[in-house]
Design a protein around this motif. Structure first.
Motif: not given
Length: 221
Positions: A32-39, A167-177
């Motif tokens: 989870q990307c802390y305090r990052i929001q859509g404009r 907000g926005v988050l990232v899913i590491p490629r190694a764990h995405e499935d």
């Protein structure tokens, strides 16, 4: 890979960040990307990360970057400006070109400017904030295609990025499935709970029946 043929991007696009966040927590993965929001709260994006790292400008200063034509369509441009909020690294020219080239969106650990155009075009930008001062002669490109930090979350090239009104988050490629499978299972269980309540079941009974309190519980290592 053609983004229209990337099955996991399509799966992530169908899920909301709240559900994906619960899946990350359940699996013990930070993303989870802390305090990052859509404009704009209407912005949605899903795609593979294309990364760029900024640093303080040298003497003489380096460029803020002319990379946009090298970014594959369907990518999310991920810009690590160290959380800096006094100098922007994204404005209206980049927004127009990215929108025209079919880029999925832009994610910034820092600020952007010219937000009127991204809202007009519906081009998704997620950042800490927006402010008008340029990054020219203040920051410069250090590297592209390297792991970066966005809101205390590590983002590597090719990782899955998903953003929406929460907000926005990232899913590491190694764990995405595994993350996507877990999120889909959580969403299905919550849908069954809502359906049961609509049919007259008490909420506490529905939650017990569909193991609501175990949905986000951390799995044993």
């Amino acid at each position: 890979m053609d983004p229209t043929e990337d099955r996991n991007v399509a799966r992530a696009a169908k899920l909301d960040t709240a559900t994906l966040s619960d899946a990350l927590d359940k699996l013990g993965i930070a993303g989870q990307c802390y305090r990052i929001q859509g404009r704009d709260p209407s912005f949605r994006m899903a795609g593979r990360a294309w990364t760029l790292l900024y640093g303080p400008a040298g003497n003489p200063p380096g460029t803020v970057g002319d990379y946009i034509d090298d970014v594959p369509p369907g990518s999310v441009i991920v810009l690590d400006n160290g959380g800096r909020d006094d100098a922007t690294v994204w404005g209206d020219i980049l927004t127009e070109i990215a929108h025209r080239r079919g880029i999925a969106g832009t994610l910034i650990d820092g600020v952007c400017r010219d937000t009127h155009l991204c809202r007009k075009l519906g081009y998704p930008i997620f950042s800490k904030a927006h402010w008008m001062r340029t990054g020219k002669d203040r920051v410069q490109v250090e590297a592209t295609g390297v792991p970066v930090n966005i809101g205390n979350a590590r983002v590597a090239p090719g990782d899955l990025v998903k953003g929406d009104c929460d907000g926005v988050l990232v899913i590491p490629r190694a764990h995405e499935d595994r993350v996507l499978e877990t999120a889909e299972a959580i969403e299905a269980a919550e849908d069954r709970i809502r359906a049961a309540v609509r049919d007259g079941m008490r909420l506490d009974e529905a939650r017990k029946a569909f193991r609501y309190h175990q949905l986000q519980a951390r799995e044993a290592a």
